[in-house]
Design an enzyme around this catalytic site. Structure first.
Site, PDB file in Angstrom:
ATOM      1  N   ARG A 198       0.847  -1.193   0.000  1.00 49.56           N
ATOM      2  CA  ARG A 198       0.000   0.000   0.000  1.00 49.56           C
ATOM      3  C   ARG A 198       0.875   1.233   0.000  1.00 49.56           C
ATOM      4  NH1 ARG A 198      -0.159   2.766   4.849  1.00 49.56           N
ATOM      5  NH2 ARG A 198       0.194   1.611   6.792  1.00 49.56           N
ATOM      6  N   ASN A 245       2.139   4.734   1.442  1.00 53.28           N
ATOM      7  CA  ASN A 245       2.250   5.282   2.791  1.00 53.28           C
ATOM      8  C   ASN A 245       2.468   6.791   2.724  1.00 53.28           C
ATOM      9  OD1 ASN A 245       2.045   4.764   5.553  1.00 53.28           O
ATOM     10  ND2 ASN A 245       4.241   4.634   5.830  1.00 53.28           N
ATOM     11  N   GLU A 257       3.962  -5.710   6.807  1.00 55.68           N
ATOM     12  CA  GLU A 257       5.176  -5.233   7.477  1.00 55.68           C
ATOM     13  C   GLU A 257       6.209  -6.344   7.682  1.00 55.68           C
ATOM     14  OE1 GLU A 257       4.333  -2.859  10.934  1.00 55.68           O
ATOM     15  OE2 GLU A 257       2.635  -1.858   9.984  1.00 55.68           O
ATOM     16  N   ASN A 267       8.822   5.600   5.242  1.00 57.00           N
ATOM     17  CA  ASN A 267       8.255   6.784   5.885  1.00 57.00           C
ATOM     18  C   ASN A 267       9.120   7.973   5.505  1.00 57.00           C
ATOM     19  OD1 ASN A 267       5.813   6.806   7.630  1.00 57.00           O
ATOM     20  ND2 ASN A 267       6.778   4.987   8.502  1.00 57.00           N
ATOM     21  N   ASP A 289       9.289   7.530  12.115  1.00 56.21           N
ATOM     22  CA  ASP A 289       8.062   7.568  11.321  1.00 56.21           C
ATOM     23  C   ASP A 289       8.156   8.748  10.346  1.00 56.21           C
ATOM     24  OD1 ASP A 289       5.251   7.441  10.509  1.00 56.21           O
ATOM     25  OD2 ASP A 289       4.934   6.228  12.287  1.00 56.21           O
TER      26      ASP A 289
END
EC number: 3.1.1.15
Length: 310
Positions: free
Chosen positions: A104, A106, A125, A155, A202
């Site tokens: 997907r 991000n 993950e 990220n 992140d």
């Protein structure tokens, strides 16, 4: 790990998102957008008036960004979608990785030239099937270019104020990478910029002085690094264990908006952090970079008309 004094945090929206992410400031609207990935929603808050709005998404959203014509561009699970906020209607502009249904989209960001950068990840993950992409507006649609690969969870992307560096995270490895970014959008010389061991890096945003602000998943804080990679005092976020990303907004870009998540927070921690997953803010001395909207047309892209129109 050096930690700054406890900041004066304000809860902007006690929304308690399962996976709040991707805050982005709209200059034209003077409003903040963000997503709840697990809750499959895009949210908007207008801080001056307190007005709020939400749009359900047909798939998990990774990011949302303003477009120069007042619409939005969203990274959903399988591609890039336009969203008309007035009608709530989505339309897919381009599919991404159709041969990798377990992936997907991000996190994402737009650079000063109006290029969109985003990463993909394995939704489970566990598999290094994620990659880093850029997107430019061309006649007839969007041009999506793959730059780097081998990520389990991507990220970041964040851009330096001079536009010559791009930062991107491989979150499970605790690594923040930096690339050299050419004027034409080419990336080169990937190297390790910094590492985070107490938690996982992140989302990334870079302020106008070149300081990186990195949300730390399972770390309850915002890690900060100078342009040379020097670790600066982190900022604790006592309201949440999982801090996902920062965006600078407000009329002077001196308000740091912070998204958080409830996902993977133990029940005993949630009992002590009832507002986990909410949107927080704090005032900062150094402003963020001026946000840029993605161009709505080839004309906008060619002429640099990437700021949101009045």
């Amino acid at each position: 790990m050096s930690t700054a004094a406890m900041p004066d945090l304000h809860c902007v929206w006690d929304i308690r998102a399962e996976l709040g992410e991707g805050p982005v400031w709209s200059v034209h609207e003077q409003a903040l957008y963000f997503v709840d990935i697990v809750g499959q929603a895009i949210h908007r808050v207008h801080p001056a008036s307190g007005a709020r709005a939400s749009w359900p998404t047909p798939q998990r959203p990774g990011f949302v960004t303003p477009v120069s014509d007042g619409t939005l561009l969203c990274g959903l699970k399988d591609g890039l979608y336009g969203l008309n906020p007035a009608s709530g209607e989505f339309h897919r502009e381009v599919a991404v990785e159709p041969s990798l249904p377990g992936n997907r989209i991000n996190d994402g960001c737009v650079d000063s030239k109006g290029r969109l950068w985003f990463g993909t990840m394995d939704d489970g993950e566990s598999t290094p099937s994620g990659a880093l992409y850029s997107v430019t507006r061309r006649k007839g649609g969007l041009d999506v270019l793959r730059h780097d690969e081998g990520y389990i969870v991507t990220n970041g992307p964040g851009i330096s104020p001079d536009g010559r560096r791009l930062y991107h995270n491989h979150s499970p490895a605790g690594i923040i990478y930096v690339f050299d970014l050419a004027d034409d959008g080419a990336l080169s010389n990937r190297r390790v910029f910094a590492r985070i061991s107490d938690g996982y890096p992140d989302g990334v945003v870079v302020d106008s002085a070149g300081t990186l602000w990195v949300g730390v998943w399972n770390g309850g804080r915002i890690a900060r690094f100078g342009p040379d990679g020097t670790a600066l005092p982190s900022i604790p976020v006592p309201g949440a264990l999982n801090v996902t990303k920062v965006a600078f907004g407000g009329p002077d870009l001196r308000t740091a908006y912070i998204t958080t998540a409830r996902k993977n927070t133990p029940a005993e921690r949630l009992a002590r952090m009832p507002q986990a997953g909410s949107l927080f803010s704090l005032s900062v001395d150094v402003p963020g970079q001026e946000p840029v909207a993605f161009p709505a047309s080839e004309f906008d892209a060619m002429h640099g008309m990437t700021l949101e129109r009045d």
